[in-house]
Structures are given as C-alpha cells and as structure tokens.
Design an enzyme around this catalytic site. Sequence first.
Site, PDB file in Angstrom:
ATOM      1  N   CYS A   1       0.827  -1.210   0.000  1.00 24.33           N
ATOM      2  CA  CYS A   1       0.000   0.000   0.000  1.00 24.33           C
ATOM      3  C   CYS A   1       0.866   1.266   0.000  1.00 24.33           C
ATOM      4  O   CYS A   1       1.708   1.443   0.882  1.00 24.33           O
ATOM      5  CB  CYS A   1      -0.904  -0.020   1.222  1.00 24.33           C
ATOM      6  SG  CYS A   1      -1.813   1.511   1.507  1.00 24.33           S
ATOM      7  N   GLY A   2       0.627   2.134  -0.956  1.00 20.12           N
ATOM      8  CA  GLY A   2       1.386   3.379  -1.057  1.00 20.12           C
ATOM      9  C   GLY A   2       1.218   4.273   0.158  1.00 20.12           C
ATOM     10  O   GLY A   2       2.179   4.878   0.639  1.00 20.12           O
ATOM     11  N   HIS A   3      -0.011   4.381   0.665  1.00 23.69           N
ATOM     12  CA  HIS A   3      -0.263   5.214   1.841  1.00 23.69           C
ATOM     13  C   HIS A   3       0.448   4.650   3.071  1.00 23.69           C
ATOM     14  O   HIS A   3       0.993   5.404   3.884  1.00 23.69           O
ATOM     15  CB  HIS A   3      -1.766   5.338   2.114  1.00 23.69           C
ATOM     16  CG  HIS A   3      -2.523   5.997   1.016  1.00 23.69           C
ATOM     17  ND1 HIS A   3      -2.351   7.320   0.696  1.00 23.69           N
ATOM     18  CD2 HIS A   3      -3.439   5.511   0.148  1.00 23.69           C
ATOM     19  CE1 HIS A   3      -3.143   7.633  -0.307  1.00 23.69           C
ATOM     20  NE2 HIS A   3      -3.811   6.549  -0.670  1.00 23.69           N
ATOM     21  N   CYS A   4       0.437   3.329   3.188  1.00 26.33           N
ATOM     22  CA  CYS A   4       1.123   2.679   4.312  1.00 26.33           C
ATOM     23  C   CYS A   4       2.629   2.912   4.233  1.00 26.33           C
ATOM     24  O   CYS A   4       3.279   3.157   5.242  1.00 26.33           O
ATOM     25  CB  CYS A   4       0.828   1.180   4.318  1.00 26.33           C
ATOM     26  SG  CYS A   4      -0.923   0.766   4.541  1.00 26.33           S
TER      27      CYS A   4
END
Length: 116
Positions: free
Chosen positions: A74-77
């Site tokens: 996940c990019g946000h993670c």
Amino acid sequence: MFWLTSLLLLSCIGKQIAATDEGEKDVLDILGAEEAVAGEVTEEGGVYVLNPLNFDTFIESHDTVMVEFYAPWCGHCKQLAPEYEAAAGDLKAADVAGVLAKVDADATENLEIGSE
C-alpha cells in the site's frame, strides 16, 4: 544475548534431531520453535510488530497502544511508515506510557486479528 544463545542452542539441538529423523524436516518445525519465536514481540524502527500469537498479551500488558494495520504494498502505508517510526521514537523519548505497534494485515496468519 540470552535470546541469541537460546536460538543457537535450539539450532544445534534441532540439527541433531533432524539428523536422526528420516526425510527432511525444518529444524524449527521439529522443535516447535517457530511458534515460540513468532510469539515474541519484535521491534522495527521502534514500532512493535504484532501477530496472532502475541497480539492479545501485548495489548493487555500496555495501558495505551495504537496499532496500525498495514499492507506492505500500500502506497499510503509506505508513506506513513517513516512518520510512524518517528512518532514511536518521540513517544519513547518523552517517556510516554503509550506505544505504537503494527500488524501486517496482508499476511494470511494475521487475518484473524483483523476480524476480531
């Protein structure tokens, strides 16, 4: 140091046991050590890493815990990770009772934690 010595001892004993068994077995499976190691809480960048074997005990043993359920892809993670680690360091430096932890929500073995 004690943990490292114990792991080396388990490794030596496991190799001796594996040598006497027919077929190839994983040393950790023979000793059941994989489960014992998985139950230990580790740290990555000051953030505690939780799994089904240590989750409940860890949560119960701390007054305040913030748990991030993340996916490695996940990019946000990925963007949050360095900030989350910095926050964990800040909490320790400020001697705050709260701690930060994380659970890999994409790992099959951790799915039961997310369903509770």
